[in-house]
Write a protein that holds these residues in place. Structure first.
Motif, PDB file in Angstrom:
ATOM      1  N   ILE A   1       3.335   8.063  -1.897  1.00 44.78           N
ATOM      2  CA  ILE A   1       2.176   8.651  -2.586  1.00 44.78           C
ATOM      3  C   ILE A   1       0.893   8.358  -1.824  1.00 44.78           C
ATOM      4  CG2 ILE A   1       0.786   8.546  -4.684  1.00 44.78           C
ATOM      5  CD1 ILE A   1       3.341   7.931  -6.229  1.00 44.78           C
ATOM      6  N   ALA A   2       0.718   7.103  -1.428  1.00 43.27           N
ATOM      7  CA  ALA A   2      -0.511   6.710  -0.735  1.00 43.27           C
ATOM      8  C   ALA A   2      -0.674   7.456   0.579  1.00 43.27           C
ATOM      9  CB  ALA A   2      -0.494   5.204  -0.482  1.00 43.27           C
ATOM     10  N   SER A   3       0.391   7.564   1.342  1.00 41.63           N
ATOM     11  CA  SER A   3       0.304   8.235   2.634  1.00 41.63           C
ATOM     12  C   SER A   3       0.111   9.741   2.467  1.00 41.63           C
ATOM     13  CB  SER A   3       1.556   7.946   3.459  1.00 41.63           C
ATOM     14  OG  SER A   3       1.695   6.554   3.675  1.00 41.63           O
ATOM     15  N   GLY A   4       0.708  10.324   1.424  1.00 43.31           N
ATOM     16  CA  GLY A   4       0.445  11.727   1.134  1.00 43.31           C
ATOM     17  C   GLY A   4      -1.021  11.970   0.854  1.00 43.31           C
ATOM     18  N   LEU A   5      -1.660  11.062   0.096  1.00 38.81           N
ATOM     19  CA  LEU A   5      -3.096  11.182  -0.170  1.00 38.81           C
ATOM     20  C   LEU A   5      -3.904  11.016   1.117  1.00 38.81           C
ATOM     21  CD1 LEU A   5      -3.415   9.131  -3.495  1.00 38.81           C
ATOM     22  CD2 LEU A   5      -3.429  11.614  -3.218  1.00 38.81           C
ATOM     23  N   GLY A   6      -3.444  10.129   1.996  1.00 41.29           N
ATOM     24  CA  GLY A   6      -4.134   9.967   3.278  1.00 41.29           C
ATOM     25  C   GLY A   6      -4.087  11.226   4.119  1.00 41.29           C
TER      26      GLY A   6
ATOM     27  N   ILE B   1      -8.509   8.122   0.523  1.00 41.26           N
ATOM     28  CA  ILE B   1      -7.970   7.090   1.414  1.00 41.26           C
ATOM     29  C   ILE B   1      -7.927   5.746   0.700  1.00 41.26           C
ATOM     30  CG2 ILE B   1      -8.282   5.898   3.610  1.00 41.26           C
ATOM     31  CD1 ILE B   1      -9.778   8.372   4.614  1.00 41.26           C
ATOM     32  N   ALA B   2      -9.013   5.433  -0.032  1.00 44.49           N
ATOM     33  CA  ALA B   2      -9.101   4.142  -0.710  1.00 44.49           C
ATOM     34  C   ALA B   2      -8.043   3.998  -1.788  1.00 44.49           C
ATOM     35  CB  ALA B   2     -10.501   3.966  -1.309  1.00 44.49           C
ATOM     36  N   VAL B   3      -7.749   5.080  -2.508  1.00 45.50           N
ATOM     37  CA  VAL B   3      -6.707   5.022  -3.537  1.00 45.50           C
ATOM     38  C   VAL B   3      -5.368   4.677  -2.899  1.00 45.50           C
ATOM     39  CG1 VAL B   3      -5.340   6.433  -5.123  1.00 45.50           C
ATOM     40  CG2 VAL B   3      -7.821   6.513  -5.222  1.00 45.50           C
ATOM     41  N   GLY B   4      -5.074   5.274  -1.752  1.00 42.51           N
ATOM     42  CA  GLY B   4      -3.826   4.959  -1.060  1.00 42.51           C
ATOM     43  C   GLY B   4      -3.760   3.506  -0.637  1.00 42.51           C
ATOM     44  N   ILE B   5      -4.859   2.990  -0.083  1.00 41.63           N
ATOM     45  CA  ILE B   5      -4.891   1.597   0.363  1.00 41.63           C
ATOM     46  C   ILE B   5      -4.709   0.646  -0.811  1.00 41.63           C
ATOM     47  CG2 ILE B   5      -6.397  -0.191   1.323  1.00 41.63           C
ATOM     48  CD1 ILE B   5      -7.541   1.978   3.180  1.00 41.63           C
ATOM     49  N   THR B   6      -5.424   0.919  -1.913  1.00 44.40           N
ATOM     50  CA  THR B   6      -5.357   0.000  -3.054  1.00 44.40           C
ATOM     51  C   THR B   6      -4.021   0.103  -3.792  1.00 44.40           C
ATOM     52  OG1 THR B   6      -6.822  -0.933  -4.732  1.00 44.40           O
ATOM     53  CG2 THR B   6      -6.279   1.401  -4.977  1.00 44.40           C
ATOM     54  N   LEU B   7      -3.400   1.292  -3.758  1.00 43.47           N
ATOM     55  CA  LEU B   7      -2.082   1.450  -4.386  1.00 43.47           C
ATOM     56  C   LEU B   7      -1.037   0.614  -3.647  1.00 43.47           C
ATOM     57  CD1 LEU B   7      -0.364   2.920  -6.517  1.00 43.47           C
ATOM     58  CD2 LEU B   7      -0.060   4.780  -4.870  1.00 43.47           C
ATOM     59  N   ILE B   8      -1.056   0.674  -2.325  1.00 42.39           N
ATOM     60  CA  ILE B   8      -0.118  -0.119  -1.534  1.00 42.39           C
ATOM     61  C   ILE B   8      -0.395  -1.607  -1.703  1.00 42.39           C
ATOM     62  CG2 ILE B   8       0.531  -0.712   0.837  1.00 42.39           C
ATOM     63  CD1 ILE B   8       0.173   2.258   1.524  1.00 42.39           C
ATOM     64  N   PHE B   9      -1.676  -1.973  -1.711  1.00 42.40           N
ATOM     65  CA  PHE B   9      -2.023  -3.380  -1.887  1.00 42.40           C
ATOM     66  C   PHE B   9      -1.529  -3.897  -3.236  1.00 42.40           C
ATOM     67  CE2 PHE B   9      -4.848  -6.701  -3.476  1.00 42.40           C
ATOM     68  CZ  PHE B   9      -4.831  -7.600  -2.430  1.00 42.40           C
ATOM     69  N   GLY B  10      -1.632  -3.044  -4.264  1.00 44.64           N
ATOM     70  CA  GLY B  10      -1.231  -3.474  -5.588  1.00 44.64           C
ATOM     71  C   GLY B  10       0.240  -3.821  -5.690  1.00 44.64           C
ATOM     72  N   VAL B  11       1.107  -3.065  -5.017  1.00 45.30           N
ATOM     73  CA  VAL B  11       2.547  -3.292  -5.178  1.00 45.30           C
ATOM     74  C   VAL B  11       3.143  -4.175  -4.084  1.00 45.30           C
ATOM     75  CG1 VAL B  11       2.857  -1.122  -6.401  1.00 45.30           C
ATOM     76  CG2 VAL B  11       3.182  -1.176  -3.932  1.00 45.30           C
ATOM     77  N   THR B  12       2.405  -4.397  -2.988  1.00 41.75           N
ATOM     78  CA  THR B  12       2.972  -5.207  -1.900  1.00 41.75           C
ATOM     79  C   THR B  12       2.113  -6.411  -1.529  1.00 41.75           C
ATOM     80  OG1 THR B  12       1.878  -3.916  -0.144  1.00 41.75           O
ATOM     81  CG2 THR B  12       4.051  -3.157  -0.903  1.00 41.75           C
ATOM     82  N   ASN B  13       0.867  -6.464  -2.018  1.00 39.58           N
ATOM     83  CA  ASN B  13      -0.087  -7.510  -1.629  1.00 39.58           C
ATOM     84  C   ASN B  13      -0.364  -7.490  -0.134  1.00 39.58           C
ATOM     85  OD1 ASN B  13      -1.835  -9.582  -2.518  1.00 39.58           O
ATOM     86  ND2 ASN B  13      -0.435 -11.153  -1.764  1.00 39.58           N
ATOM     87  N   VAL B  14      -0.272  -6.300   0.449  1.00 40.01           N
ATOM     88  CA  VAL B  14      -0.488  -6.126   1.886  1.00 40.01           C
ATOM     89  C   VAL B  14      -1.566  -5.067   2.094  1.00 40.01           C
ATOM     90  CG1 VAL B  14       0.529  -5.303   4.049  1.00 40.01           C
ATOM     91  CG2 VAL B  14       1.830  -6.820   2.556  1.00 40.01           C
ATOM     92  N   ILE B  15      -2.515  -5.362   2.973  1.00 37.20           N
ATOM     93  CA  ILE B  15      -3.512  -4.372   3.374  1.00 37.20           C
ATOM     94  C   ILE B  15      -2.903  -3.531   4.488  1.00 37.20           C
ATOM     95  CG2 ILE B  15      -5.806  -4.008   4.319  1.00 37.20           C
ATOM     96  CD1 ILE B  15      -6.537  -6.781   3.171  1.00 37.20           C
ATOM     97  N   ASN B  16      -2.748  -2.245   4.247  1.00 35.31           N
ATOM     98  CA  ASN B  16      -2.051  -1.367   5.181  1.00 35.31           C
ATOM     99  C   ASN B  16      -3.023  -0.813   6.215  1.00 35.31           C
ATOM    100  OD1 ASN B  16      -0.311   0.382   6.469  1.00 35.31           O
ATOM    101  ND2 ASN B  16      -0.427   1.951   4.876  1.00 35.31           N
TER     102      ASN B  16
END
Length: 611
Positions: free
Chosen positions: A192-197, A18-33
């Motif tokens: 990718i992040a949501s697939g991991l979730g 779950i954390a990898v998905g959150i940090t991946l999205i944060f990295g490319v959008t600067n948004v906490i999902n």
């Protein structure tokens, strides 16, 4: 103890995904999902349906769940995040909150809200080493995680789009200028992040042997904590943070019991943020502007209300509503007023000072419990108990939040969220005073100068007086020199600091004033309900307050009242079921942020950058 560590590793395994998905999205959008937890819950429920109802194998289910969860993440990006890419980061964050509400409640409506057993597709207790028993399911989960993480690492290091993701995470504008299709890269990151979730949802179902559509909030927040511990934006940090959190939770629960889970999880979060704001494997960001500060009001100006118009309005409501409403309508009206008191005070923080906070459930709970305990156990007069509730909420919240104001960026909002959860966890576990999960019964009706406010009409008018006083105080602060300073902080924090304004101190002051009135609102809710327990003061309560002030306009006290009427009154008056009510909250919040980010109680001056 070894079996405790094993349990921690297994839970940490899911947290890491779950954390990898959150940090991946944060990295490319600067948004906490904040919708990521809802995707996790969808994955677990969808996997149950595929296996239990359609009879698919585990391996086919994994492929289908990962694919569909990835598609769901794509939809979240397209609907909630990408349209707000040029707006303030707080807008996209709140949009993901709304998307999470919508997903979670649609899942409950489609699959049902009940907890159900997850099919035992793999043995869970067929191996033993020494005194520790484990199952094939545990080995398979670890193996899949290792393969997925290794594949993701290779993809990011050598793959064409993996390199594009890394470039976008470093500098989206520079990546766009170099010809990288940044929108497509962001879509891929969400997929990718949501697939991991979704994959993590399957793992948790296998380990716990049961799943629930409401489990997404807890799992999502745990994954979010793990990502923050490891360092937002760092994928190795997310993996490390997941396993660290899993082990700490397991050891803490072993020592103190499951009731301390929230206290342990979010206590660790606050400690890491204070001691190492960037996380274990990342540096604290050096930023010149706060991504979660600044109000939505740049696109509009408040509708002015004269004092006599406000006084006439309160008089009409106080006289007219009890005459035309039945008992149920007055009960709903009293709830609207209590939430309005809380939201009006929040305009000083979110509107004037421009700082988003997500943990208002904490001071609300402190106020409710303080007044209830003083009136039940010590026979304090109502007004004295409410005053003590307000003072206690302000002092305790300010002490807990004192280290927070050293932080920057997203981390202030994250820390206040943790403080709110920790506050409620302390209340839950302080059983000798608060009676823990049993709650407090028999909270007396307010009595002032010998008169008991026992009828619905009496309570409505009493709370309306408190609301009028709250508006009077907040409006006076906004017009004062203090209000001018707070607005300078919210408008341009860097310029305010350059002018000698002690930005952190003024944010802390606004937060303390807001906690005073949140404590009053909590006390009024407690005396209206006559019973309270810790489940009332959850994350959803904090998010509801945020939704109310965004709906009305973050800087407007009268907008906060309007937002409370819409979000508390309309669903209640239509007798909507809880899941439909929360779904409505999510839809309204998403639409408001997307199409009218300045709020309802404002005039549009120019086109919002967030649209």
């Amino acid at each position: 103890m070894i079996d405790t560590l094993l349990a921690g590793l297994i839970h940490g395994n899911a947290y890491a995904l779950i954390a990898v998905g959150i940090t991946l999205i944060f990295g490319v959008t600067n948004v906490i999902n904040f919708a990521h937890g809802a995707v996790f819950a969808f994955g677990s429920i969808f996997a149950w349906w595929l296996i239990a109802e359609l009879g698919l194998s585990l391996w086919t289910t994994i492929v289908v769940v990962v694919g569909v969860s990835g598609l769901l993440g794509f939809v979240v990006n397209v609907v909630a995040v990408r349209p707000l890419s040029r707006g303030p980061a707080v807008a996209a964050l709140l949009a993901t909150v709304a998307a999470g509400m919508i997903i979670e409640n649609l899942v409950q409506m489609i699959f049902g809200p009940e907890t159900r057993p997850f099919p035992q597709v793999l043995p869970t207790n067929n191996w033993q080493i020494g005194g520790v028993r484990f199952g094939t399911s545990d080995l398979v989960m670890f193996a899949i995680t290792i393969v997925v993480m290794a594949g993701l690492a290779g993809f990011l290091k050598y793959g064409r789009y993996g390199l594009a993701i890394r470039a976008t995470a470093q500098d989206p504008d520079a990546a766009l200028q170099m010809g990288i299709p940044v929108p497509r890269v962001q879509n891929l990151a969400f997929i990718i992040a949501s697939g991991l979730g979704g994959l993590a949802g399957i793992f948790v179902g296998l380990y716990n042997s049961n799943i629930s559509p409401t489990s997404g909030t807890i799992a999502g927040m745990s994954g979010f904590v793990a990502a923050t511990i490891g360092g937002l934006g760092s994928i190795p940090g997310a993996v490390l943070g997941g396993f660290v959190l899993g082990i700490i939770e397991a050891v803490g629960i072993y020592q103190f019991g499951d009731g301390y889970r929230d206290l342990i999880t979010f206590g660790v979060l606050i400690a890491v943020l204070v001691l190492r704001p960037g996380g274990l494997l990342a540096k604290a960001p050096s930023i010149s502007s706060e991504p979660l500060t600044g109000t939505f009001l740049g696109s509009g100006r408040q509708i002015r209300v004269q004092w006599w118009q406000a006084a006439a309005g309160f008089a009409v409501v106080g006289i007219g509503v009890p005459l035309v409403s039945g008992s149920y309508g007055l009960v709903v009206g009293t709830q609207i007023i209590a939430y309005a008191i809380i939201a009006v005070s929040m305009t000083l923080v979110a509107g004037s000072a421009g700082q988003l906070t997500i943990g208002q459930a904490g001071p609300i709970a402190i106020g409710a419990y303080t007044s209830a305990i003083l009136t039940i156990s010590y026979d304090w007069p109502f007004l004295a108990a409410v005053a003590a509730a307000a003072l206690t909420a302000a002092i305790v919240s300010s002490v807990l939040a004192a280290p927070v104001w050293r932080l920057n960026g997203h981390y202030v909002a994250i820390a206040t969220l943790g403080i709110g959860v920790v506050t409620v966890a302390i209340i839950r576990n302080w059983e000798s005073v608060t009676r823990g999960s049993y709650g407090l019964f028999g909270i007396p009706a307010p009595r002032i100068f010998g008169y008991e406010f026992s009828t619905a009409a009496d309570l409505f008018r009493l709370d309306l007086v408190f609301l009028a006083l709250t508006v009077l105080v907040v409006a006076a602060i906004q017009r004062s020199h203090l209000g001018t300073v707070l607005r300078s902080v919210g408008s341009d924090e860097v310029a305010a600091r350059s002018s000698g304004v002690r930005v952190r101190d003024y944010k802390a002051l606004a937060f303390a004033i807001s906690a005073i009135f949140s404590g009053i609102g909590g006390a009024l809710l407690g005396h209206q309900y006559s019973y309270i327990d810790p489940t009332v003061f959850n994350l959803g309560l904090s998010l509801l307050v945020v939704t109310i002030i965004v709906l009305g306009g973050t800087g407007s006290p009268y907008g906060a009242i309007l937002g409370s009427v819409v979000l508390i009154g309309v669903p209640e008056l239509f007798r909507l079921a809880p899941e439909v009510r929360i779904l409505l909250y999510g839809v309204i919040l998403l639409l408001i942020i997307r199409f009218r980010p300045q709020g309802i109680w404002t005039r549009r001056d120019r086109v919002s950058a967030a649209v």
